[in-house]
Design an enzyme around this catalytic site. Structure first.
Site, PDB file in Angstrom:
ATOM      1  N   SER A   1       0.865  -1.173   0.000  1.00 54.29           N
ATOM      2  CA  SER A   1       0.000   0.000   0.000  1.00 54.29           C
ATOM      3  C   SER A   1       0.902   1.223   0.000  1.00 54.29           C
ATOM      4  O   SER A   1       2.062   1.149   0.422  1.00 54.29           O
ATOM      5  CB  SER A   1      -0.876   0.000   1.259  1.00 54.29           C
ATOM      6  OG  SER A   1      -1.515   1.246   1.441  1.00 54.29           O
TER       7      SER A   1
ATOM      8  N   TYR B   1      -2.283  -1.314  11.029  1.00 49.72           N
ATOM      9  CA  TYR B   1      -2.335  -1.533   9.583  1.00 49.72           C
ATOM     10  C   TYR B   1      -1.030  -1.065   8.933  1.00 49.72           C
ATOM     11  O   TYR B   1      -0.418  -1.792   8.144  1.00 49.72           O
ATOM     12  CB  TYR B   1      -3.525  -0.803   8.958  1.00 49.72           C
ATOM     13  CG  TYR B   1      -3.495  -0.838   7.453  1.00 49.72           C
ATOM     14  CD1 TYR B   1      -3.760  -2.021   6.766  1.00 49.72           C
ATOM     15  CD2 TYR B   1      -3.189   0.297   6.714  1.00 49.72           C
ATOM     16  CE1 TYR B   1      -3.716  -2.073   5.381  1.00 49.72           C
ATOM     17  CE2 TYR B   1      -3.139   0.255   5.330  1.00 49.72           C
ATOM     18  CZ  TYR B   1      -3.401  -0.930   4.670  1.00 49.72           C
ATOM     19  OH  TYR B   1      -3.347  -0.979   3.299  1.00 49.72           O
TER      20      TYR B   1
END
Length: 276
Positions: free
Chosen positions: A133, A146
């Site tokens: 990401s 995360y």
């Protein structure tokens, strides 16, 4: 020439589902694996082999790899796509949830990779595609675990790339920006449950609103998952894939800004972008 064999984890929805379809269209023999097998019925009807997989379970992971090797004799591409976003203030996230986040996003990825590597080494070729990401290169508030998981994926991938090039195995990182899928809705739900009340509630309301918006049609700061799927196919098909692909709206410019802006100025930019 015999079709290359690809395994896509997290194949029941979003990026994984579309990547499986596009790899099939590109001529790969495709296996899509996920916990929710019932959601992959359409993939099965299109000629994609679907398998039940929990990446946190060693036996489940071993069975999936063994099945593919029994049926095809090889695995050429592993797309480590399974994952989710656990959001909430660090102070309020139970460590049991932190463990779950790392188990899926990091250890699950490592588990699948460990299982396919002996076979790729014997083949003298292979491609590991890890879905990271832009959040593996910089952080947003309320996503500490995360981001920790995606930073770990980045570090693991860099080390793996150096280890595996001697065997003809490529390691690729794909770093999506905002993607329109149910991922944002699920992350927002986690966030509201964890930090929707209490000292972080104002921060949580703004961030949850941003996450929710990213899953809705017409949101200008999110790309369609097809953008990431096309990049997966590109990397899987390339003789010499790039080490990193920053894809989707915002990814490349935000990663660049995180490198060149002073930390406090970048913090202000992130706060504005997340409506906090």
């Amino acid at each position: 020439m015999e079709a290359k064999v690809a395994l896509v984890t997290g194949g029941s929805s979003g990026i994984g589902e579309i990547a499986a379809k596009q790899l099939k269209e590109a001529g790969f023999t495709v296996y899509a694996a996920a916990r929710r097998v019932e959601r992959m019925e359409a993939l099965s009807h299109s000629g994609i082999r679907t398998l039940e997989l929990d990446v946190t379970d060693q036996e489940s992971a071993r069975d999936v790899v063994a099945t593919i090797l029994d049926e095809q004799g090889r695995i050429d591409v592993l797309v480590n796509n399974a994952g989710y976003g656990s959001y909430g203030a660090l102070e309020e996230v139970p460590l049991s949830e932190a463990q779950s986040q790392l188990d899926v996003n990091v250890l699950g990825l490592a588990r699948m990779t460990q299982l396919v590597l002996p076979h790729m080494r014997r083949q003298g070729t292979g491609t590991i595609i890890n879905i990271s990401s832009m959040g593996g290169r910089f952080s947003t508030p309320l996503g500490s675990w995360y981001h920790a998981s995606k930073y770990a994926v980045e570090g693991l991938s860099d080390a793996m790339r150096l280890e595996l090039r001697q065997f003809g195995i490529d390691v690729v990182l794909i770093e999506p920006g905002g993607i329109r899928s149910e991922w944002g809705t699920i992350a927002a739900k986690h966030l509201r449950q964890t930090s929707g009340d209490g000292p972080y509630s104002k921060l949580a309301a703004g961030m949850a609103s941003t996450l929710d918006a990213s899953s809705k049609p017409g949101y200008r700061l999110a790309s369609e998952p097809e953008v990431v799927a096309r990049t997966i196919v590109k990397a899987a098909s390339a003789d010499k894939p790039r080490t990193r692909y920053a894809v989707g709206i915002g990814s490349a410019p935000m990663i660049a800004l995180s490198k060149i802006l002073p930390n406090r100025l970048f913090d202000r930019l992130i706060s504005q972008a997340t409506r906090i």
